[in-house]
Scaffold this active site. Sequence first.
Site, PDB file in Angstrom:
ATOM      1  N   GLU A   1     -78.285   7.548  70.780  1.00 57.93           N
ATOM      2  CA  GLU A   1     -77.373   6.645  70.048  1.00 57.93           C
ATOM      3  C   GLU A   1     -76.595   7.390  68.956  1.00 57.93           C
ATOM      4  O   GLU A   1     -75.413   7.130  68.749  1.00 57.93           O
ATOM      5  CB  GLU A   1     -78.180   5.494  69.435  1.00 57.93           C
ATOM      6  CG  GLU A   1     -78.762   4.559  70.488  1.00 57.93           C
ATOM      7  CD  GLU A   1     -79.736   3.536  69.927  1.00 57.93           C
ATOM      8  OE1 GLU A   1     -80.281   2.756  70.714  1.00 57.93           O
ATOM      9  OE2 GLU A   1     -79.968   3.522  68.698  1.00 57.93           O
TER      10      GLU A   1
ATOM     11  N   LYS B   1     -73.975  -4.514  61.633  1.00 57.25           N
ATOM     12  CA  LYS B   1     -73.193  -5.094  62.731  1.00 57.25           C
ATOM     13  C   LYS B   1     -72.051  -5.965  62.189  1.00 57.25           C
ATOM     14  O   LYS B   1     -71.996  -6.248  60.980  1.00 57.25           O
ATOM     15  CB  LYS B   1     -74.140  -5.895  63.627  1.00 57.25           C
ATOM     16  CG  LYS B   1     -75.202  -5.055  64.355  1.00 57.25           C
ATOM     17  CD  LYS B   1     -75.985  -5.984  65.284  1.00 57.25           C
ATOM     18  CE  LYS B   1     -77.210  -5.361  65.893  1.00 57.25           C
ATOM     19  NZ  LYS B   1     -77.979  -6.367  66.682  1.00 57.25           N
TER      20      LYS B   1
ATOM     21  N   ASN C   1     -77.888 -10.929  64.213  1.00 54.68           N
ATOM     22  CA  ASN C   1     -79.058 -10.481  63.455  1.00 54.68           C
ATOM     23  C   ASN C   1     -78.789  -9.238  62.593  1.00 54.68           C
ATOM     24  O   ASN C   1     -79.698  -8.498  62.251  1.00 54.68           O
ATOM     25  CB  ASN C   1     -80.265 -10.291  64.383  1.00 54.68           C
ATOM     26  CG  ASN C   1     -80.028  -9.242  65.432  1.00 54.68           C
ATOM     27  OD1 ASN C   1     -78.957  -8.638  65.488  1.00 54.68           O
ATOM     28  ND2 ASN C   1     -81.036  -8.979  66.237  1.00 54.68           N
TER      29      ASN C   1
ATOM     30  N   HIS D   1     -78.813  -2.993  63.471  1.00 56.71           N
ATOM     31  CA  HIS D   1     -79.423  -2.297  64.603  1.00 56.71           C
ATOM     32  C   HIS D   1     -80.159  -1.077  64.077  1.00 56.71           C
ATOM     33  O   HIS D   1     -79.662  -0.397  63.179  1.00 56.71           O
ATOM     34  CB  HIS D   1     -78.356  -1.826  65.600  1.00 56.71           C
ATOM     35  CG  HIS D   1     -78.901  -0.868  66.621  1.00 56.71           C
ATOM     36  ND1 HIS D   1     -79.520  -1.292  67.778  1.00 56.71           N
ATOM     37  CD2 HIS D   1     -78.962   0.493  66.628  1.00 56.71           C
ATOM     38  CE1 HIS D   1     -79.926  -0.216  68.460  1.00 56.71           C
ATOM     39  NE2 HIS D   1     -79.602   0.873  67.788  1.00 56.71           N
TER      40      HIS D   1
ATOM     41  N   TYR E   1     -75.691  -0.376  74.551  1.00 56.92           N
ATOM     42  CA  TYR E   1     -76.640  -1.418  74.950  1.00 56.92           C
ATOM     43  C   TYR E   1     -76.962  -1.369  76.443  1.00 56.92           C
ATOM     44  O   TYR E   1     -77.339  -2.384  77.026  1.00 56.92           O
ATOM     45  CB  TYR E   1     -76.099  -2.797  74.548  1.00 56.92           C
ATOM     46  CG  TYR E   1     -76.300  -3.111  73.074  1.00 56.92           C
ATOM     47  CD1 TYR E   1     -77.574  -3.028  72.487  1.00 56.92           C
ATOM     48  CD2 TYR E   1     -75.239  -3.510  72.269  1.00 56.92           C
ATOM     49  CE1 TYR E   1     -77.764  -3.317  71.137  1.00 56.92           C
ATOM     50  CE2 TYR E   1     -75.433  -3.804  70.913  1.00 56.92           C
ATOM     51  CZ  TYR E   1     -76.701  -3.706  70.364  1.00 56.92           C
ATOM     52  OH  TYR E   1     -76.902  -3.996  69.028  1.00 56.92           O
TER      53      TYR E   1
HETATM   54  P1  IDP Z   1     -83.454  -4.901  68.453  1.00 61.17           P
HETATM   55  O1  IDP Z   1     -82.019  -4.921  67.971  1.00 61.17           O
HETATM   56  O2  IDP Z   1     -84.389  -5.530  67.459  1.00 61.17           O
HETATM   57  O3  IDP Z   1     -83.910  -3.548  68.912  1.00 61.17           O
HETATM   58  P2  IDP Z   1     -83.251  -5.618  71.268  1.00 61.17           P
HETATM   59  O4  IDP Z   1     -84.297  -6.353  72.041  1.00 61.17           O
HETATM   60  O5  IDP Z   1     -83.073  -4.167  71.547  1.00 61.17           O
HETATM   61  O6  IDP Z   1     -83.516  -5.881  69.717  1.00 61.17           O
HETATM   62  O7  IDP Z   1     -81.871  -6.372  71.531  1.00 61.17           O
HETATM   63  C1  IDP Z   1     -80.668  -5.779  71.140  1.00 61.17           C
HETATM   64  C2  IDP Z   1     -79.791  -6.816  70.483  1.00 61.17           C
HETATM   65  O8  IDP Z   1     -79.439  -7.806  71.465  1.00 61.17           O
HETATM   66  C3  IDP Z   1     -80.472  -7.624  69.375  1.00 61.17           C
HETATM   67  O9  IDP Z   1     -80.452  -6.982  68.123  1.00 61.17           O
HETATM   68  C4  IDP Z   1     -79.608  -8.882  69.363  1.00 61.17           C
HETATM   69  O10 IDP Z   1     -78.364  -8.623  68.713  1.00 61.17           O
HETATM   70  C5  IDP Z   1     -79.349  -9.077  70.845  1.00 61.17           C
HETATM   71  N1  IDP Z   1     -80.342  -9.954  71.475  1.00 61.17           N
HETATM   72  C6  IDP Z   1     -81.601  -9.638  71.856  1.00 61.17           C
HETATM   73  N2  IDP Z   1     -82.225 -10.689  72.413  1.00 61.17           N
HETATM   74  C7  IDP Z   1     -81.321 -11.692  72.394  1.00 61.17           C
HETATM   75  C8  IDP Z   1     -81.369 -13.059  72.854  1.00 61.17           C
HETATM   76  O11 IDP Z   1     -82.355 -13.544  73.377  1.00 61.17           O
HETATM   77  N3  IDP Z   1     -80.236 -13.802  72.657  1.00 61.17           N
HETATM   78  C9  IDP Z   1     -79.111 -13.289  72.073  1.00 61.17           C
HETATM   79  N4  IDP Z   1     -79.020 -12.021  71.635  1.00 61.17           N
HETATM   80  C10 IDP Z   1     -80.117 -11.231  71.798  1.00 61.17           C
HETATM   81 MG    MG Z   2     -83.196  -2.380  70.514  1.00 61.59          MG
END
Ligand code: IDP
Ligand code: MG
Length: 150
Positions: A127, A10, A113, A116, A50
């Site tokens: 995707e 990312k 983070n 993805h 997303y």
């Molecule tokens: P993942 O990337 O581990 O699959 P998901 O729950 O699918 O996690 O969420 C997608 C992305 O949305 C996360 O990687 C992160 O970048 C963002 N995200 C998820 N939860 C939060 C949150 O509570 N606050 C801010 N960003 C979040």
């Molecule tokens: Mg996800």
Amino acid sequence: MDERTLVLAKPDAVARGLVGEVIMRLEKRGLRLCAMKMIWVDEALAKKHYSAHEGKPFFDGLIEYITALPLVAMVWEGPSAIRVVRETMGATNPQDARPGTIRGDMGLDISNNLVHGSDSKESAEKEIALFFEADEIYSWARPHEKYISG
Ligand code: IDP
Ligand code: MG
């Protein structure tokens, strides 16, 4: 059973110079890189990618984050690649991610983070199609593959 999964390094991984580190960890694990491109994701693609998170409180911030800078999109292939990639990345919130994982070693902020990885066969298929044309993806095998995945 070999699977394909979409991985994104990312915008924060690009900005911090960690794209190589992400690739290195997946390569060392034994997965095969079969497509890669740098892309500046626009709002339309971000919202499609997303779509499952639309309406959540972090959605607008997430779209802003993923479109802020170019990212590196990849397809990785290998045995149980979908699960293996997600385990190599660690928990969504880097504060919960175990040391030894990408997020657990290099992150602290859930909004930044780093990576993805698709979470199921259905999302991987959807995707990958969002980011790549079929003829941009190359399947190949290592001559010594049997020493890695049997
Ligand atoms: P993942 O990337 O581990 O699959 P998901 O729950 O699918 O996690 O969420 C997608 C992305 O949305 C996360 O990687 C992160 O970048 C963002 N995200 C998820 N939860 C939060 C949150 O509570 N606050 C801010 N960003 C979040
Ligand atoms: Mg996800």
